[in-house]
Design a protein around this motif. Structure first.
Motif, PDB file in Angstrom:
ATOM      1  N   GLU A   1       0.832  -1.214   0.000  1.00 57.62           N
ATOM      2  CA  GLU A   1       0.000   0.000   0.000  1.00 57.62           C
ATOM      3  C   GLU A   1       0.860   1.255   0.000  1.00 57.62           C
ATOM      4  N   ALA A   2       1.921   1.248   0.818  1.00 54.86           N
ATOM      5  CA  ALA A   2       2.793   2.422   0.865  1.00 54.86           C
ATOM      6  C   ALA A   2       3.431   2.657  -0.503  1.00 54.86           C
ATOM      7  N   ALA A   3       3.908   1.565  -1.116  1.00 51.35           N
ATOM      8  CA  ALA A   3       4.564   1.696  -2.417  1.00 51.35           C
ATOM      9  C   ALA A   3       3.573   2.213  -3.473  1.00 51.35           C
ATOM     10  N   ARG A   4       2.371   1.636  -3.469  1.00 49.38           N
ATOM     11  CA  ARG A   4       1.370   2.074  -4.456  1.00 49.38           C
ATOM     12  C   ARG A   4       0.937   3.506  -4.202  1.00 49.38           C
ATOM     13  N   SER A   5       0.835   3.901  -2.926  1.00 47.17           N
ATOM     14  CA  SER A   5       0.384   5.257  -2.618  1.00 47.17           C
ATOM     15  C   SER A   5       1.404   6.291  -3.091  1.00 47.17           C
ATOM     16  N   LEU A   6       2.646   5.854  -3.323  1.00 44.39           N
ATOM     17  CA  LEU A   6       3.666   6.767  -3.824  1.00 44.39           C
ATOM     18  C   LEU A   6       3.675   6.814  -5.354  1.00 44.39           C
ATOM     19  N   GLY A   7       2.738   6.085  -5.964  1.00 40.98           N
ATOM     20  CA  GLY A   7       2.622   6.129  -7.419  1.00 40.98           C
ATOM     21  C   GLY A   7       3.323   4.999  -8.146  1.00 40.98           C
ATOM     22  N   MET A   8       3.910   4.056  -7.398  1.00 43.84           N
ATOM     23  CA  MET A   8       4.559   2.931  -8.082  1.00 43.84           C
ATOM     24  C   MET A   8       3.514   2.020  -8.702  1.00 43.84           C
TER      25      MET A   8
END
Lengths: 240, 221
Positions: free
Chosen positions: B121-128
């Motif tokens: 979730e953290a990675a996706r929330s950064l746009g990855m």
């Protein structure tokens, strides 16, 4: 800036968000409060599509996130998120945590990304921790790094999902201080929190959610001092 | 009981040659198994059930049937369709790889799914993208957790390569059986072969422990 229209979200048969509409202007700080299970965390997670929505629309900067054609990854680069449990990357140093997305998503050069990361670390008061690993930091420090990590993408909006709920009491202040500064700098923020003092002091508007609905919203002073709804009154009488 | 060392010394060149082939076949099996296994693990974690289905079937078949049966089918049924005459070493490598891939896929899947959901979730929330998040955030953490079970799997695979003797693949066990047949003796060839296998698996254990220690000290300063 953010426009939510008739948002609905269920987990199986459990309808968590029943009909939420909300408009947030640029530079506005909106604080969402409410009892556990009222849907406030789910709501904020819908704003960057960490939860798939079942109905309604979420528009950020004019882009409709519920539209299949919208590039969700691109929108997310403009929407920073801070989580209750920090979710730092434990295999990366603090500096790498912050530079990872700017380098891989924004395509920044390493030197450029690191310079920016150091500036942000200084801003959250952790310049000396650049080479450390997340495991060696306290909860409050981790959360401040997480804020810096989100800011490194230069988002237009910041979402905070109970950023101080997992912290020891004496560390809450340092995180709120960073958020306060951010609000002062003009960041558009939506904050889900139980910190009523923060809501009162920093919020432009406070939203009280219960049972999947927005029950009441108003300026902090008005909402805290003269709540209109019974449900708001009883909640506030318990937490204040 | 007299132990005839002359049998051991007579056959030692063959045992050593067989050992080399055992090592080679196992290495090939592990490498191909790792690549296939990662691919199958990712396929099995797809959110689309129709994509998951073939990977599930694959894992069930290769984990649910004996390796010996798989080897016989591959050597006498499948490989002859492509090459003639069928080469036992080729069949052995194919069989070991396909079988190991099923187990390794499950090891990878468990490792990946053991990483906290918040990381993705953290990675996706950064746009990855999903792929970037996997590559940069999830897999590097999962690798550390799968090293011990993978080490186990390598040891199992090395021992199971002895089934190649049934296909007349000239690996270590094959030469053990050859010596036993020639001298009509049990103890000398089989004990020797067992000892060589033991040396190989113990070396592997030591190596895996070393890798594990290295990875641990790497990340937690």
């Amino acid at each position: 800036m953010i426009n939510v229209k008739n948002l609905k979200k269920s987990f199986g048969d459990n309808e968590v968000l029943k009909d939420i509409s909300l408009h947030v202007s640029t530079q506005e700080v909106v604080v969402v409060i409410g009892p556990s299970g009222s849907g406030k965390s789910t709501f904020i997670r819908c704003l960057n599509m960490l939860e798939e929505v079942n109905g309604g629309q979420v528009l950020i900067d004019g882009k409709d996130l519920t539209d299949k054609k919208t590039n969700i990854n691109e929108v997310r680069t403009d929407v920073g998120m801070v989580f209750q449990h920090f979710n730092l990357f434990p295999h990366k140093t603090i500096l790498e945590n912050i530079t990872l997305a700017p380098m891989n998503v924004r395509g920044l050069k390493k030197a450029e990304a690191e310079e920016k990361a150091r500036t942000l670390l200084a801003k959250v008061g952790l310049a000396e921790k650049a080479a450390a690993y997340p495991d060696s930091l306290s909860g409050g420090q981790k959360q401040r790094v997480a804020i810096a990590r989100a800011l490194a993408m230069e988002p237009k909006v910041m979402l905070f999902d109970e950023p101080t709920s997992a912290l020891d009491p004496e560390m809450v202040g340092e995180v709120l201080e960073v958020m306060k500064q951010l609000a002062k700098d003009g960041m558009t923020m939506i904050v889900v929190t139980h910190e009523m003092g923060f809501a009162r002091e920093v919020g432009d508007r406070v939203i009280f959610m219960d049972n999947g609905y927005i029950v009441e919203q108003n300026e902090p002073k008005a909402l805290f001092d003269a709540p209109q709804h019974e449900r708001t009154k009883s909640f506030l009488s318990k937490v204040l | 009981m007299d132990f005839r060392f002359d049998i051991v010394t007579d056959y030692m060149p063959f045992f050593l040659k067989g050992m080399g082939i055992t090592i080679g076949v196992s290495l090939a099996g592990v490498l191909i198994g790792l690549i296939l296994g990662l691919f199958i693990a990712l396929g099995k974690m797809s959110s689309n059930r129709w994509i998951r289905l073939p990977f599930n079937i694959y894992i069930n078949i290769f984990r649910g049937t004996p390796l010996l049966v798989q080897l016989l089918i591959i050597h006498f049924g499948v490989v002859p369709l492509f090459m003639s005459p069928s080469n036992p070493l080729v069949s052995l490598v194919i069989g070991l790889s396909l079988n190991a891939a099923a187990y390794i896929a499950e090891i990878f899947r468990a490792g990946i799914q053991s990483i906290d959901r918040g990381q993705m979730e953290a990675a996706r929330s950064l746009g990855m993208t999903r792929v970037q998040a996997m590559k940069l955030v999830i897999l590097p953490q999962a690798v550390k957790r799968v090293i011990p079970p993978l080490g186990n799997e390598f040891i199992v695979l090395l021992k199971e390569s002895s089934l190649g003797s049934v296909l007349a693949a000239p690996e270590l066990m094959y030469w053990g059986r050859a010596a036993a047949g020639q001298y009509i003796r049990v103890w000398e060839p089989y004990i020797t072969v067992a000892l060589i296998y033991l040396v190989l698996t113990l070396s592997l254990t030591y190596l895996m422990n070393y890798v594990e220690r290295r990875l641990n000290t790497d990340d937690q300063r």
